[in-house]
Every structure is written in C-alpha cells, then in structure tokens.
Design a protein around this motif. Structure first.
Motif, PDB file in Angstrom:
ATOM      1  N   PRO A  93     -53.662 100.208  53.487  1.00  0.00           N
ATOM      2  CA  PRO A  93     -52.319  99.947  54.014  1.00  0.00           C
ATOM      3  C   PRO A  93     -52.334  99.278  55.392  1.00  0.00           C
ATOM      4  CG  PRO A  93     -52.409 102.158  53.088  1.00  0.00           C
ATOM      5  CD  PRO A  93     -53.800 101.593  52.984  1.00  0.00           C
ATOM      6  N   LEU A 148     -44.898  98.325  50.793  1.00  0.00           N
ATOM      7  CA  LEU A 148     -44.963  99.621  51.472  1.00  0.00           C
ATOM      8  C   LEU A 148     -45.113 100.758  50.452  1.00  0.00           C
ATOM      9  CD1 LEU A 148     -42.204  99.313  54.266  1.00  0.00           C
ATOM     10  CD2 LEU A 148     -44.669  99.253  54.590  1.00  0.00           C
ATOM     11  N   THR A 152     -48.479 103.322  50.096  1.00  0.00           N
ATOM     12  CA  THR A 152     -48.504 104.783  50.239  1.00  0.00           C
ATOM     13  C   THR A 152     -48.646 105.484  48.891  1.00  0.00           C
ATOM     14  OG1 THR A 152     -46.087 105.044  50.076  1.00  0.00           O
ATOM     15  CG2 THR A 152     -46.996 104.640  52.271  1.00  0.00           C
ATOM     16  N   SER A 155     -51.313 107.997  48.833  1.00  0.00           N
ATOM     17  CA  SER A 155     -51.369 108.926  49.966  1.00  0.00           C
ATOM     18  C   SER A 155     -50.824 110.291  49.561  1.00  0.00           C
ATOM     19  CB  SER A 155     -50.572 108.375  51.149  1.00  0.00           C
ATOM     20  OG  SER A 155     -49.200 108.594  50.935  1.00  0.00           O
ATOM     21  N   ALA A 156     -50.915 111.234  50.518  1.00  0.00           N
ATOM     22  CA  ALA A 156     -50.465 112.603  50.253  1.00  0.00           C
ATOM     23  C   ALA A 156     -48.963 112.624  49.926  1.00  0.00           C
ATOM     24  CB  ALA A 156     -50.754 113.479  51.473  1.00  0.00           C
ATOM     25  N   GLN A 157     -48.196 111.765  50.604  1.00  0.00           N
ATOM     26  CA  GLN A 157     -46.743 111.726  50.363  1.00  0.00           C
ATOM     27  C   GLN A 157     -46.301 110.299  50.023  1.00  0.00           C
ATOM     28  OE1 GLN A 157     -44.686 113.408  53.750  1.00  0.00           O
ATOM     29  NE2 GLN A 157     -45.299 115.476  53.184  1.00  0.00           N
ATOM     30  N   MET A 159     -44.195 107.176  49.275  1.00  0.00           N
ATOM     31  CA  MET A 159     -42.800 106.929  49.638  1.00  0.00           C
ATOM     32  C   MET A 159     -42.022 106.419  48.436  1.00  0.00           C
ATOM     33  SD  MET A 159     -42.698 105.248  53.407  1.00  0.00           S
ATOM     34  CE  MET A 159     -43.976 105.556  54.620  1.00  0.00           C
ATOM     35  N   GLU A 162     -36.060 104.629  48.027  1.00  0.00           N
ATOM     36  CA  GLU A 162     -35.023 104.854  49.032  1.00  0.00           C
ATOM     37  C   GLU A 162     -35.615 105.070  50.425  1.00  0.00           C
ATOM     38  OE1 GLU A 162     -31.211 106.505  48.077  1.00  0.00           O
ATOM     39  OE2 GLU A 162     -31.659 108.155  49.460  1.00  0.00           O
ATOM     40  N   GLU A 165     -37.168 101.146  51.442  1.00  0.00           N
ATOM     41  CA  GLU A 165     -36.187 100.060  51.639  1.00  0.00           C
ATOM     42  C   GLU A 165     -35.678  99.937  53.078  1.00  0.00           C
ATOM     43  OE1 GLU A 165     -32.955 100.192  48.910  1.00  0.00           O
ATOM     44  OE2 GLU A 165     -34.268  99.872  47.183  1.00  0.00           O
ATOM     45  N   PRO A 166     -35.210 101.045  53.669  1.00  0.00           N
ATOM     46  CA  PRO A 166     -34.742 100.895  55.055  1.00  0.00           C
ATOM     47  C   PRO A 166     -35.865 100.519  56.021  1.00  0.00           C
ATOM     48  CG  PRO A 166     -34.704 103.200  54.343  1.00  0.00           C
ATOM     49  CD  PRO A 166     -34.927 102.385  53.128  1.00  0.00           C
ATOM     50  N   PHE A 167     -37.092 100.986  55.756  1.00  0.00           N
ATOM     51  CA  PHE A 167     -38.204 100.559  56.609  1.00  0.00           C
ATOM     52  C   PHE A 167     -38.426  99.063  56.487  1.00  0.00           C
ATOM     53  CE2 PHE A 167     -40.058 105.027  56.361  1.00  0.00           C
ATOM     54  CZ  PHE A 167     -39.773 105.304  57.686  1.00  0.00           C
ATOM     55  N   LEU A 171     -38.191  96.394  59.436  1.00  0.00           N
ATOM     56  CA  LEU A 171     -39.358  95.575  59.762  1.00  0.00           C
ATOM     57  C   LEU A 171     -38.996  94.085  59.781  1.00  0.00           C
ATOM     58  CD1 LEU A 171     -42.377  95.677  60.396  1.00  0.00           C
ATOM     59  CD2 LEU A 171     -42.844  95.638  57.940  1.00  0.00           C
ATOM     60  N   VAL A 201     -45.149  99.437  65.007  1.00  0.00           N
ATOM     61  CA  VAL A 201     -44.789 100.065  63.729  1.00  0.00           C
ATOM     62  C   VAL A 201     -45.954 100.783  63.047  1.00  0.00           C
ATOM     63  CG1 VAL A 201     -42.865  98.489  63.331  1.00  0.00           C
ATOM     64  CG2 VAL A 201     -45.082  97.994  62.289  1.00  0.00           C
ATOM     65  N   TRP A 202     -47.199 100.451  63.392  1.00  0.00           N
ATOM     66  CA  TRP A 202     -48.299 101.204  62.796  1.00  0.00           C
ATOM     67  C   TRP A 202     -48.669 102.375  63.712  1.00  0.00           C
ATOM     68  CZ3 TRP A 202     -50.427 101.545  58.105  1.00  0.00           C
ATOM     69  CH2 TRP A 202     -51.561 102.344  57.987  1.00  0.00           C
ATOM     70  N   MET A 203     -48.867 102.039  64.958  1.00  0.00           N
ATOM     71  CA  MET A 203     -49.269 103.034  65.943  1.00  0.00           C
ATOM     72  C   MET A 203     -48.087 103.921  66.334  1.00  0.00           C
ATOM     73  SD  MET A 203     -52.276 103.283  66.927  1.00  0.00           S
ATOM     74  CE  MET A 203     -53.308 104.037  68.163  1.00  0.00           C
TER      75      MET A 203
END
Lengths: 219, 219
Positions: A93, A148, A152, A155-157, A159, A162, A165-167, A171, A201-203
């Motif tokens: 990612p 995005l 993810t 990953s553990a969670q 996305m 919903e 989309e707003p991210f 961005l 946005v990453w850090m």
C-alpha cells in the motif's frame, strides 16, 4: 449543421490518420487555451498552431466550446490512465500511494498547460465545463477508492467502499490544492511535492509533530 | 451612479441600523443565490425575501454581481473567524486540529446555503467570483498555516513556514472535497466527517492500514 463524416474536408498537405490530426489539434488547443483563457483564445490561433485550416478545425472537433470539452476529456483520460498504470496490484500500500502521487505530480509538471486548462480555466469559465470536470473528478476518485480498498484488503481491518470513498475525495482535493500552491512555488520538484503529501496522508500530522517524517527510503 | 450615502433611501417601515439591514439582505441573497444559482436568481426575489424595496436593495449593496461578492465576503469572514476562535492557543496540536475540523464541518452543516454560494456557485459562475474566492481561500490557508506552525513550535522539529504552507493548502483542498462528498451522502454527522479527516491527516494511512484509527477519546 456539420457535414457527415464521409463529407468532411481532408488534410491539405498530407493525409494523416484522423487520430493523429485530432491529437495535433488538441495539443494546439490546450496550449492556446492555457495561454489566453477560454474567452480570449481564438480559433484562428488554434488552427495556425495546429497547422490546419479553420474549416477543417471545425469539421474535426466542432466549435470552440466543444473543442474545450474535448481538451478536458483528453487530458483527464490521460492522467487517470497514467495513475492506473503506475499503481501495480502487487505492490505494498505504501509503495502504491507513493507511486500514484509521484505519477500525478510528474504528469502536472510535464503538462502544465493541460493542467491549467483542466483545473483553472474549466473552473473559471463556469458551465458547462465545471460539470464536465466534476464528472472526471468523480472517475478519478472512483479509481483511487478502488486502489485504497485493494491496498487494505489484506490488512487487519479492510476498508469498505463507504470508508474509502471519502478518503479518495479528500485525497483528490488535497492533490489539486497542492498543485495550486506548487504553481506559486515552482522551485520544488515533482518528487518533493509527492513527498509532502506522503508525509501528510501516509505519515499523518500525529507522527510529524513527534518529529517523524516519511521519505522514499522507507518504501 | 449610485447616490451618496447621505442621500440613500431609508427603510420604509422601521428605521433599522445599516448593519442590521445589510445582514437581512445578505441572508436573503445567500438563500436565493443558493436555491437558483447566480444567473437565475432575481433581484426581485431577493428584495421580497429580505422584505426591502428593490431601489433600497441596490442602494445598500449594489447590483447583483456586487451583492454576490458581498455574500462571498461575509460568509468567508464568518467561517474563518469561527475557526480562529475555536482553535485556542493553549491546546495540544491534536486537540487544535480536531476542534478546527469540527467547527468547519459544523459551519457547513448550519450554513449549507452559504457553502453552496461560496463553493459551488462562485466556481460555476467563473470570474470575477473565482478570483474573490481564491483570495479568501488564501486567507484561510494562511490562518491554518499559522495554526500548524504554532502547533509544532514546541515539538522536537518545529515546522517552518515553507513546510506548513503546502500542508495548509492540502488540508483546505481536502476539506472542500470532503464537503462535496458529504453533500452526496448527507446521512453523516459533522463530527463523523471531522473524524474521517482526523483519521486521514492526523493518523495517516500508514496507521490505518495497520488497523489503528483515530477517535475523539484520544484527544
């Protein structure tokens, strides 16, 4: 009315495939629109810059407003395709985001006139160009939301749509605003601009205020 | 030419202070512009909504384009002042950002018509409104840059103006784009929207993909 395709005038000097001719026209149009703005730009100057007669210019891509919409479409498609190609599915990612941002700022650097048409002129000229631009921004956001979600997925969670989309919307807005800043501070490199956004946005500011920052060495 | 101030017509029914009358006019104008758009909005409807005669409307705030610029100025000033007030100097950076974002999204929720005028209409109508908006966005960015610089002043690595300015620009762009998304997904609360942005810009994707997320409990 414009003539049917089969009746359209042919290039004067050389017979060029339609795609090549249209590309020449769009290149010229982007340059002239960016330099003078939509209202002041003249079809005379565009036809001269493209090396094509004015009747042929109209026959190929229509009146000035249609030509401007064609410029928006061509440039938006290009940008979205370049980002889609750069962000390969197998990458981590972090690397995907870094590559996507770099390709974006490199595109803007290489195509400043195109960006000016896409972003500044289209907004400043109002409708129908703003709607055209909104539609393309939504496609870009859709692509980024997909990236995005994919990033993810393992990953553990993971996305959900919903959540991503707003991210993606935020961005895209951040990228556009940062380009405006860049145009006022043109000493910075495309990589430097992409790195600023990676830091944000990453850090995240949470890490930044604690003195941590992001650099390409990490990726 | 418009009459000198001393010659201006007076309110018919009651003698109201100029500020009160102007506020009534601006409230009405924002509502009508947001509902119909700049071109379709009529001075007749604005004067009716404000409960003021049309000659007086012109005498107070000028022709339609001047009135529209006055709307942009009033709303932009309000928003910037509300954010400046909410973000107190003594708070931790995390709390400052959280409060600033909440105030922003709460403002938009309470003043949807005003936001529509500020953001959508002003862009869609082109010049001279886009330039007016750009000027106000730059003031907002300046305020946010100051806040960010102050927030990191005591940290291990204080950020310099050249570092905070692009972050402020990106943050403003992210906020605007997120509001566009919010208008399409109006079920979300102002707090929910502010939290999304906290997750993106305070926490960062780096933490998010590892399953960490931000919530107000942290602050």
């Amino acid at each position: 009315m414009r003539p049917e395709r089969s009746d359209q005038p042919r290039p004067r000097s050389r017979r060029l495939p339609r795609e090549v001719r249209e590309r020449q026209i769009l290149d010229a149009a982007v340059e002239v629109f960016a330099a003078h703005g939509f209202h002041t730009a003249s079809m005379d100057e565009i036809s001269e810059t493209a090396g094509i007669s004015k009747p042929m210019l109209y026959a190929y891509l229509g009146a000035k407003d249609e030509l401007f919409v064609a410029c928006i479409r061509r440039e938006a498609t290009r940008l979205i395709e370049e980002i889609g190609t750069a962000v390969e599915a197998g990458l981590r990612p972090e690397e995907q985001l870094w590559r996507g941002l770099r390709v974006f700022f490199e595109y803007v650097q290489r195509n400043q006139a195109a960006w000016t048409v896409l972003h500044r002129q289209a907004n400043a000229q109002g409708e129908p160009f703003v709607s055209e631009l909104v539609e393309w921004r939504e496609r870009a956001m859709g692509l980024i939301a997909q990236l995005l979600a994919r990033a993810t997925a393992d990953s553990a969670q993971p996305m959900q749509p919903e959540q991503v989309e707003p991210f993606a919307a935020a961005l895209v807005g951040a990228c556009e605003a940062l380009v405006d800043w860049w145009f006022e501070h043109p000493d910075h490199t495309a990589d430097g601009m992409a790195m600023r956004l990676m830091n944000m946005v990453w850090m995240g500011f949470g890490n930044l205020v604690e003195g941590q920052s992001w650099s390409p060495k990490r990726s």
